[in-house]
Every structure is written in C-alpha cells, then in structure tokens.
Design an enzyme around this catalytic site. Structure first.
Site, short mmCIF file in Angstrom:
data_model
loop_
_atom_site.label_atom_id
_atom_site.label_comp_id
_atom_site.label_asym_id
_atom_site.label_seq_id
_atom_site.Cartn_x
_atom_site.Cartn_y
_atom_site.Cartn_z
N ASP A 31 0.79 -1.24 0.00
CA ASP A 31 0.00 0.00 0.00
C ASP A 31 0.82 1.30 0.00
OD1 ASP A 31 -1.93 -1.91 0.25
OD2 ASP A 31 -2.75 -1.20 2.14
N LYS A 136 -6.55 -5.01 -3.08
CA LYS A 136 -7.18 -5.65 -1.92
C LYS A 136 -8.24 -4.73 -1.32
CE LYS A 136 -3.47 -4.35 1.34
NZ LYS A 136 -4.22 -3.53 2.26
N CYS A 169 -2.09 -2.48 7.80
CA CYS A 169 -2.04 -3.42 6.67
C CYS A 169 -0.79 -4.30 6.67
CB CYS A 169 -2.19 -2.66 5.36
SG CYS A 169 -3.86 -1.97 5.22
C1 C5J Z 1 -3.13 0.67 5.51
C2 C5J Z 1 -4.87 1.88 6.63
N1 C5J Z 1 -2.60 0.48 4.31
N2 C5J Z 1 -4.07 2.26 7.61
N3 C5J Z 1 -4.37 1.23 5.56
O1 C5J Z 1 -2.51 0.39 6.52
O2 C5J Z 1 -6.05 2.12 6.67
#
Ligand code: C5J
Length: 232
Positions: A31, A136, A169
């Site tokens: 991400d 995802k 994540c």
């Molecule tokens: C991720 C989030 N990528 N913190 N998303 O950690 O909402």
C-alpha cells in the site's frame, strides 16, 4: 517448505537469524499509495503527519532496486474498492464517522477507489509490468485476493514485507501470511506508521515470543546478505 538445495543467505534479524532463500522469497510492498504518503493526499487531509511514512520511501527504493537487480520476485498491493463500491462493507464505509468517507471526492480523486490518482502507487516505487499488483479491499493482502494462489504458483515460501502502515495493513498481512505457512521478514526502516508508538509496538508484536508472527530486521542487513547472492 524450503528446498534444501537452494542457496541460503543469513540475515541478521530479531529474534534470531533469518535464513533467506532468494529463489523462494518475494518482496511484498504493501500500500505505498499516493493518498497515504503524499502531501495533500487523503492521509494528510485526516490530520496525519505523512513524513512518518515518507521516511520509508528511500529505504524501500534501495531494497526494490537491489531485489530487481538480482532478478527476484516483487509484488505490490493497493488498498481500495471498485468504483461502484459494490463490495465495500457498510461497516467499513461508516467507520470513523468522518466527514469524508470511502468513495467520496478527495484531494486526489475518489477516496480509496481503484483507478483514481490517489489510489495509485507513488512514482518512486512504481511497479514494473512483470510485478503483480494485488488490489485488496481489506487490510490484509490475502483476504478476497488471489495473492495466495500467485505465491503458491511461483514457489514462494518466504516474504520480505514492507510498506504502510506498520500496525494496520503490514501487521494484518504478516499475520495472514504466517497462518498460511509463510516466513515473514520485516525491515523496520521500510515500514511506517503515522504514530511512533504504533510503529514500535507493531514491530514488537511481530518478533515477540520467539518470532510469533515473523522476524524484524533492517534493509541494510538484507542488502548486505543479498550482496552475497549469485543469481543464475
Ligand atoms: C493501511 C490503513 N494500508 N491504515 N491502511 O494500513 O487504513
């Protein structure tokens, strides 16, 4: 799970040395999306200090370059939803009671919607055409994706997991991977949280109790070990 004939690289890590098998080890970058990392994006709009995440860009860039140079496998993930939001759980949509919600117009297009500018990966780490990008809908990269099938088809048994955010994540993905039998190594300088205490605790949780979810190391130690790898 590893093939005993494969070359093993010793990586200094906690709670103990990680035996990295390059042919069976993928770099999984979680991400690193514009909306989470870039000034003016959704993350900053929520009041977060994006510099806490941006410090991970350079170590990730170096690790990714070394990984590619050695011909090893790389995968990327992005958190986001279909433009029609058909699979977005109502509970996720309303969580936080914020004024702006998933699917609403944000500073870089609709928030966490696939195809929008903010949903895409930052240019510094942009995927190459040969590197799978896993879209995802959740926090973990295994849930409702084809990641597990791709890793199995490619003979992957180990993951170096980097990206953001450490406690959300990255942690969720490491836990999912661990339950599916993958060994996970997390370089601490390549993962980031908006909250320093969550960064520290997120890493502690992975390596506690003899490595209950995996190993924690530093990109410099992985790069040092990789330097000894002779690609075929
Ligand atoms: C991720 C989030 N990528 N913190 N998303 O950690 O909402």
């Amino acid at each position: 799970m590893t093939n005993d004939q494969s070359q093993k690289l010793k990586v200094e890590a906690e709670p103990y040395l990680f035996d990295l098998v390059p042919d069976e080890c993928a770099l999984l970058i979680i991400d690193m999306q514009r909306d989470f990392l870039e000034p003016g994006g959704f993350g900053e709009m929520l009041g977060n200090d994006v510099s806490q995440l941006r410090r991970t860009i350079e170590p990730n860039r170096k690790l990714l370059a070394a990984w590619r140079a050695k011909g090893l496998q790389v995968l990327h993930t992005r958190e986001g939803h279909r433009p029609d939001l058909a699979a977005l759980p109502g509970a996720k949509k309303v969580r936080g009671r914020g004024k702006k919600r998933i699917g609403d117009p944000g500073p870089m297009g609709r928030i966490l919607v696939r195809g929008e500018a903010g949903h895409d990966i930052i240019p510094e780490l942009y995927p190459q055409p040969s590197e799978p990008v896993i879209d995802k809908p959740g926090k973990g990269a295994f849930w409702a994706t084809d990641l597990h099938a791709i890793l199995q088809n490619r003979g992957i048994s180990q993951l170096v997991v980097t990206g953001v955010t450490t406690e959300v994540c990255v942690n969720t993905t490491v836990r999912e991977a661990n339950d599916r039998g993958f060994d996970c190594l997390v370089p601490e300088d390549c993962v980031g949280s908006y909250f320093p205490e969550f960064q520290r605790m997120g890493l502690e949780m992975i390596k506690a109790q003899g490595g209950i979810f995996g190993w924690v190391s530093h990109s410099g130690k992985i790069l040092a070990a990789l330097a000894g790898f002779d690609e075929k």
